[in-house]
Design a protein around this motif. Structure first.
Motif: not given
Length: 88
Positions: A8-12, A27-47
């Motif tokens: 479970s988790g959140e989309i940002a 993932p829900i346990e890793f949703a605060n600002e100290s974590y880098i989320g998994t990129p799910i679109n090309k812009a996020a991966a490039k960034s």
């Protein structure tokens, strides 16, 4: 469509000045600002690649699942952020 993530988790969404709307999964346990989320679109991966940053959250995407719906949700969040910030 089945939920494409194994936890479970959140989309940002973050608006990157060069690449545009960048959509991530946290993932829900890793949703605060100290974590880098998994990129799910090309812009996020490039960034992340440009910044030399690696996601630091555990995740799995169900094999064969399509991320289009998750990306669409994230892009809608970006649109809503733009309206709030800029009124357009």
């Amino acid at each position: 469509m089945p939920y494409p993530f194994t936890v479970s988790g959140e989309i940002a969404c973050v608006i990157h000045p060069e690449y545009g709307p960048s959509v991530y999964f946290h993932p829900i346990e890793f949703a605060n600002e100290s974590y880098i989320g998994t990129p799910i679109n090309k812009a996020a991966a490039k960034s992340l690649k440009q910044a030399g940053i690696t996601p630091n959250v555990p995740y799995k995407i169900n094999k064969g699942d399509n991320l289009d719906d998750a990306i669409e949700v994230g892009l809608k969040m970006c649109d809503e952020q733009q309206i709030i910030l800029h009124g357009t």
